[in-house]
Design a protein around this motif. Structure first.
Motif, PDB file in Angstrom:
ATOM      1  N   GLY A   3      -7.389  27.270 -22.564  1.00  0.00           N
ATOM      2  CA  GLY A   3      -8.364  27.783 -21.771  1.00  0.00           C
ATOM      3  C   GLY A   3      -9.942  27.930 -22.496  1.00  0.00           C
ATOM      4  N   ARG A   4     -10.665  28.662 -22.057  1.00  0.00           N
ATOM      5  CA  ARG A   4     -11.951  28.747 -22.668  1.00  0.00           C
ATOM      6  C   ARG A   4     -12.132  29.326 -24.034  1.00  0.00           C
ATOM      7  NH1 ARG A   4     -16.048  32.330 -19.109  1.00  0.00           N
ATOM      8  NH2 ARG A   4     -15.587  30.519 -17.739  1.00  0.00           N
ATOM      9  N   TRP A   5     -11.403  30.554 -24.078  1.00  0.00           N
ATOM     10  CA  TRP A   5     -11.434  31.159 -25.698  1.00  0.00           C
ATOM     11  C   TRP A   5     -10.696  30.244 -26.452  1.00  0.00           C
ATOM     12  CZ3 TRP A   5     -15.045  34.171 -26.488  1.00  0.00           C
ATOM     13  CH2 TRP A   5     -15.499  34.972 -25.417  1.00  0.00           C
ATOM     14  N   LEU A   6      -9.558  29.639 -26.305  1.00  0.00           N
ATOM     15  CA  LEU A   6      -8.957  28.660 -27.066  1.00  0.00           C
ATOM     16  C   LEU A   6      -9.615  27.494 -27.670  1.00  0.00           C
ATOM     17  CD1 LEU A   6      -5.099  29.190 -25.977  1.00  0.00           C
ATOM     18  CD2 LEU A   6      -5.929  29.886 -28.117  1.00  0.00           C
ATOM     19  N   ASN A   7     -10.367  27.101 -26.412  1.00  0.00           N
ATOM     20  CA  ASN A   7     -10.994  25.874 -26.756  1.00  0.00           C
ATOM     21  C   ASN A   7     -12.366  26.075 -27.697  1.00  0.00           C
ATOM     22  OD1 ASN A   7     -10.063  23.439 -25.808  1.00  0.00           O
ATOM     23  ND2 ASN A   7     -10.989  23.885 -23.617  1.00  0.00           N
ATOM     24  N   ALA A   8     -12.894  27.277 -27.582  1.00  0.00           N
ATOM     25  CA  ALA A   8     -13.811  27.915 -28.328  1.00  0.00           C
ATOM     26  C   ALA A   8     -13.476  27.824 -29.838  1.00  0.00           C
ATOM     27  CB  ALA A   8     -14.456  29.153 -28.311  1.00  0.00           C
ATOM     28  N   ALA A   9     -12.167  28.478 -30.013  1.00  0.00           N
ATOM     29  CA  ALA A   9     -11.552  28.438 -31.451  1.00  0.00           C
ATOM     30  C   ALA A   9     -11.466  27.200 -31.909  1.00  0.00           C
ATOM     31  CB  ALA A   9     -10.311  29.243 -31.450  1.00  0.00           C
ATOM     32  N   ASN A  10     -10.800  26.288 -31.206  1.00  0.00           N
ATOM     33  CA  ASN A  10     -10.683  25.094 -31.718  1.00  0.00           C
ATOM     34  C   ASN A  10     -11.666  24.052 -31.871  1.00  0.00           C
ATOM     35  OD1 ASN A  10      -7.979  22.613 -30.540  1.00  0.00           O
ATOM     36  ND2 ASN A  10      -9.078  22.672 -32.419  1.00  0.00           N
ATOM     37  N   VAL A  11     -12.817  24.442 -31.030  1.00  0.00           N
ATOM     38  CA  VAL A  11     -14.257  23.609 -31.312  1.00  0.00           C
ATOM     39  C   VAL A  11     -14.647  24.091 -32.663  1.00  0.00           C
ATOM     40  CG1 VAL A  11     -16.510  23.620 -30.874  1.00  0.00           C
ATOM     41  CG2 VAL A  11     -14.748  22.970 -28.991  1.00  0.00           C
ATOM     42  N   LEU A  12     -14.396  25.530 -32.795  1.00  0.00           N
ATOM     43  CA  LEU A  12     -15.150  26.019 -34.240  1.00  0.00           C
ATOM     44  C   LEU A  12     -14.199  25.444 -35.332  1.00  0.00           C
ATOM     45  CD1 LEU A  12     -16.782  28.187 -35.834  1.00  0.00           C
ATOM     46  CD2 LEU A  12     -14.788  30.007 -35.594  1.00  0.00           C
ATOM     47  N   LEU A  13     -12.789  25.375 -35.272  1.00  0.00           N
ATOM     48  CA  LEU A  13     -12.215  24.928 -36.329  1.00  0.00           C
ATOM     49  C   LEU A  13     -12.632  23.446 -36.648  1.00  0.00           C
ATOM     50  CD1 LEU A  13      -9.625  25.254 -38.403  1.00  0.00           C
ATOM     51  CD2 LEU A  13      -8.195  24.340 -36.481  1.00  0.00           C
ATOM     52  N   VAL A  14     -12.958  22.474 -35.517  1.00  0.00           N
ATOM     53  CA  VAL A  14     -13.318  21.093 -35.570  1.00  0.00           C
ATOM     54  C   VAL A  14     -14.291  21.022 -36.266  1.00  0.00           C
ATOM     55  CG1 VAL A  14     -13.992  18.956 -34.346  1.00  0.00           C
ATOM     56  CG2 VAL A  14     -11.916  20.241 -33.801  1.00  0.00           C
ATOM     57  N   VAL A  15     -15.610  21.799 -35.910  1.00  0.00           N
ATOM     58  CA  VAL A  15     -16.837  21.575 -36.333  1.00  0.00           C
ATOM     59  C   VAL A  15     -16.766  22.281 -37.870  1.00  0.00           C
ATOM     60  CG1 VAL A  15     -19.277  23.035 -36.350  1.00  0.00           C
ATOM     61  CG2 VAL A  15     -18.182  22.071 -34.045  1.00  0.00           C
ATOM     62  N   LEU A  16     -16.287  23.465 -38.048  1.00  0.00           N
ATOM     63  CA  LEU A  16     -16.249  23.714 -39.585  1.00  0.00           C
ATOM     64  C   LEU A  16     -15.575  22.668 -40.427  1.00  0.00           C
ATOM     65  CD1 LEU A  16     -16.742  25.916 -41.530  1.00  0.00           C
ATOM     66  CD2 LEU A  16     -14.677  27.130 -41.032  1.00  0.00           C
ATOM     67  N   SER A  17     -14.340  22.346 -39.928  1.00  0.00           N
ATOM     68  CA  SER A  17     -13.366  21.241 -40.825  1.00  0.00           C
ATOM     69  C   SER A  17     -14.561  19.959 -41.156  1.00  0.00           C
ATOM     70  CB  SER A  17     -12.536  20.903 -40.161  1.00  0.00           C
ATOM     71  OG  SER A  17     -12.522  20.252 -38.799  1.00  0.00           O
ATOM     72  N   VAL A  18     -15.180  19.409 -40.048  1.00  0.00           N
ATOM     73  CA  VAL A  18     -16.154  18.199 -40.228  1.00  0.00           C
ATOM     74  C   VAL A  18     -17.373  18.466 -41.429  1.00  0.00           C
ATOM     75  CG1 VAL A  18     -17.768  16.715 -39.005  1.00  0.00           C
ATOM     76  CG2 VAL A  18     -15.256  17.067 -38.089  1.00  0.00           C
ATOM     77  N   TYR A  19     -17.937  19.672 -40.900  1.00  0.00           N
ATOM     78  CA  TYR A  19     -18.808  20.147 -41.947  1.00  0.00           C
ATOM     79  C   TYR A  19     -18.408  20.014 -43.323  1.00  0.00           C
ATOM     80  CZ  TYR A  19     -22.213  23.437 -44.376  1.00  0.00           C
ATOM     81  OH  TYR A  19     -23.034  23.733 -45.585  1.00  0.00           O
ATOM     82  N   LEU A  20     -17.288  20.856 -43.608  1.00  0.00           N
ATOM     83  CA  LEU A  20     -16.737  21.009 -44.821  1.00  0.00           C
ATOM     84  C   LEU A  20     -16.715  19.582 -45.309  1.00  0.00           C
ATOM     85  CD1 LEU A  20     -14.632  24.209 -44.604  1.00  0.00           C
ATOM     86  CD2 LEU A  20     -16.642  23.946 -45.882  1.00  0.00           C
ATOM     87  N   ALA A  21     -15.986  18.867 -44.721  1.00  0.00           N
ATOM     88  CA  ALA A  21     -15.545  17.391 -45.224  1.00  0.00           C
ATOM     89  C   ALA A  21     -16.926  16.409 -45.365  1.00  0.00           C
ATOM     90  CB  ALA A  21     -14.829  16.497 -44.043  1.00  0.00           C
ATOM     91  N   VAL A  22     -17.964  16.662 -44.674  1.00  0.00           N
ATOM     92  CA  VAL A  22     -18.976  16.075 -45.018  1.00  0.00           C
ATOM     93  C   VAL A  22     -19.849  16.461 -46.122  1.00  0.00           C
ATOM     94  CG1 VAL A  22     -21.578  15.184 -44.036  1.00  0.00           C
ATOM     95  CG2 VAL A  22     -19.321  15.126 -42.540  1.00  0.00           C
ATOM     96  N   SER A  23     -19.809  17.786 -46.340  1.00  0.00           N
ATOM     97  CA  SER A  23     -20.707  18.524 -47.448  1.00  0.00           C
ATOM     98  C   SER A  23     -19.969  18.203 -49.013  1.00  0.00           C
ATOM     99  CB  SER A  23     -20.864  19.785 -46.914  1.00  0.00           C
ATOM    100  OG  SER A  23     -19.566  20.365 -47.074  1.00  0.00           O
ATOM    101  N   SER A  24     -18.580  18.239 -48.723  1.00  0.00           N
ATOM    102  CA  SER A  24     -17.894  18.172 -49.867  1.00  0.00           C
ATOM    103  C   SER A  24     -17.120  16.893 -50.484  1.00  0.00           C
ATOM    104  CB  SER A  24     -16.953  19.436 -49.955  1.00  0.00           C
ATOM    105  OG  SER A  24     -16.020  19.305 -49.062  1.00  0.00           O
ATOM    106  N   ALA A  25     -17.156  15.917 -49.661  1.00  0.00           N
ATOM    107  CA  ALA A  25     -16.487  14.678 -49.751  1.00  0.00           C
ATOM    108  C   ALA A  25     -16.715  14.089 -51.147  1.00  0.00           C
ATOM    109  CB  ALA A  25     -16.512  13.658 -48.600  1.00  0.00           C
ATOM    110  N   GLU A  26     -17.863  13.821 -51.285  1.00  0.00           N
ATOM    111  CA  GLU A  26     -18.430  13.132 -52.556  1.00  0.00           C
ATOM    112  C   GLU A  26     -17.944  13.740 -53.811  1.00  0.00           C
ATOM    113  OE1 GLU A  26     -22.498  11.497 -54.689  1.00  0.00           O
ATOM    114  OE2 GLU A  26     -22.782  12.183 -52.758  1.00  0.00           O
ATOM    115  N   GLY A  27     -18.395  15.259 -53.871  1.00  0.00           N
ATOM    116  CA  GLY A  27     -17.888  15.786 -54.999  1.00  0.00           C
ATOM    117  C   GLY A  27     -16.487  15.964 -55.227  1.00  0.00           C
ATOM    118  N   VAL A  28     -15.677  16.006 -54.317  1.00  0.00           N
ATOM    119  CA  VAL A  28     -14.262  16.060 -54.297  1.00  0.00           C
ATOM    120  C   VAL A  28     -13.833  14.665 -54.895  1.00  0.00           C
ATOM    121  CG1 VAL A  28     -11.719  15.914 -52.950  1.00  0.00           C
ATOM    122  CG2 VAL A  28     -13.877  17.744 -52.618  1.00  0.00           C
ATOM    123  N   PHE A  29     -13.976  13.538 -54.205  1.00  0.00           N
ATOM    124  CA  PHE A  29     -13.504  12.264 -54.831  1.00  0.00           C
ATOM    125  C   PHE A  29     -14.073  11.872 -56.054  1.00  0.00           C
ATOM    126  CE2 PHE A  29     -12.781  11.656 -50.218  1.00  0.00           C
ATOM    127  CZ  PHE A  29     -11.577  11.273 -50.072  1.00  0.00           C
TER     128      PHE A  29
END
Length: 426
Positions: A392-418
């Protein structure tokens, strides 16, 4: 027998005994035990010493988002199919196997840091009589034995240990004489200073654990949850599990904020540091209780995390496996054995135990979480798979937030982590 005793808490769940409780519930505790490891203890302790009670709100948000992600995973398993089975059906055997192997590397990395954390904690508890390296190998061997004894036994063990962790950390927090007003204020979202948003994201990253997205979609059928009538039971199960995990995390923040921060501790060198400082102020019992809790949390995480690739890899290759299947056990034993080699990683890459505790979960945040969050979003919105039970709408909103946040964290921290992993740590 314990299973024959009627308890008030079990009656509240519509069951008359502990044994009947586990016939219906318990999977939520396995999911929470999976994410609540040494990394969670370290991150929650860091939040307490750096920002006091101010990030308690982040725990509530992470619990809510983690619950919603697990709800999606469970519904996928009930109305559709396990997540990796979905991936194989959509992408084919080759790509699905490649994704499963890539994600399994992350699980092995987690196992490396968890065996190292348990070994280091035991070394401290026994006064350095034995170094952490052989103890890490023993930890891996114990995880192999525990992980192949069967799901029902593991479920009871994980539930008992999570209840024990709750009691231990709430006890330490209560005796720390915390500021109740500060706790209440910390429930209101705020960004108290530089680095607070990163710690809030780290709390989310340890609570919304990507292996659980695969695992819950597999194990719902182990509980007999196969149709819409199981949804209320599944959600009660998740609710209790995540409430226990959330309160335990908050108790760690409260204890470290109440004791360590006033003592002038604003940065943690290791996940053991809070126990050492608590011992100086509250007594040796606080160190023992804190460390035993941290060790139990770390060991708790190994088994369910390493179950994930033992299911994923055969499923990606088109095999239907259960926890009693020889192929499942073979993959599990082999990967845990590799994950026990944290002393080798220490010797070859120069990574300390603390480096592993921070960097290997961070690697999973960079690689595993964005991939899995995107796959879960795809699966729970696929008409052929979920039919009328799509998000439904609210679960999709939560899933989109999870995807967006995870991609942001990945892009912003990948170089430092590796760079840190390949460069010998921090």
């Amino acid at each position: 027998m314990v299973g024959d005793n009627v308890t008030s808490s079990s009656r509240g769940f519509g069951v008359a005994s502990v044994s009947e409780f586990f016939e219906k519930y318990g999977l939520g505790f396995v999911m929470v035990a999976s994410y609540f490891g040494s990394g969670s203890v370290f991150i929650a302790s860091s939040a307490g010493v750096q920002f006091g009670y101010a990030l308690i709100w982040a725990v509530g948000g992470a619990v809510l988002l983690g619950f919603m992600a697990q709800d999606m995973s469970a519904r996928l398993g009930i109305f559709g199919e396990p997540l990796m089975v979905f991936v194989r059906r959509k992408l084919g055997r080759g790509p699905a196997t490649g994704i499963a192997v890539l994600l399994s590397v992350g699980c092995v990395a987690w196992c490396l840091e968890l065996t190292a954390a348990v070994g280091k904690g035991i070394e401290v508890l026994i006064g350095g009589a034995v170094g952490w390296q052989p103890l890490a190998l023993v930890t891996g061997a114990a995880a192999i034995v525990v992980g192949i004894v069967g799901y029902d036994w593991i479920e009871k063990l994980m539930t008992g240990m999570m209840i024990g962790l709750l009691v231990a950390y709430v006890l330490v927090a209560g005796i720390s004489a915390p500021d109740i007003g500060g706790i209440v204020a910390g429930a209101v979202p705020s960004i108290p200073g530089p680095g607070a948003l990163t710690l809030a994201a780290a709390i989310l990253g340890t609570t919304a654990l990507w292996p659980n997205f695969f695992l819950e979609s597999i194990l719902v059928r182990q509980k007999g949850w196969v149709d819409a009538s199981a949804i209320p039971t599944m959600r009660r199960d998740l609710t209790v599990g995540y409430i226990v995990g959330g309160i335990t995390t908050i108790a760690i923040i409260v204890a470290t904020a109440a004791v360590l921060r006033p003592a002038g501790v604003t940065q943690l060198d290791t996940f053991i540091t809070p126990g050492l400082v608590l011992a100086e102020i509250l007594g040796e019992w606080a160190l023992v209780l804190f460390l035993v809790g941290a060790l139990a949390a770390a060991f708790n995480s190994i088994v369910p995390i390493m179950w994930t690739p033992a299911y994923m890899i055969p499923q990606a290759m088109g095999m239907d496996v259960s926890a009693d299947d020889k192929r499942f056990k073979l993959v599990y034993v082999a990967l845990v054995a590799i994950g026990s080699l944290s002393p080798v990683v220490h010797a070859v890459f120069g990574l300390s135990v603390v480096d592993m505790i921070i960097l290997f979960p961070a690697y999973n945040g960079v690689v595993g979480l964005p991939i899995t969050a995107a796959l879960l979003f795809w699966a729970v919105n696929d008409r052929d798979t979920m039919g009328e039970h799509r998000n439904g709408r609210w679960l999709n909103a939560a899933n989109v937030l999870l995807v967006v946040l995870s991609v942001y964290l990945a892009v912003s921290s990948a170089e430092g982590v590796f760079s840190a992993i390949l460069g010998g740590g921090f």
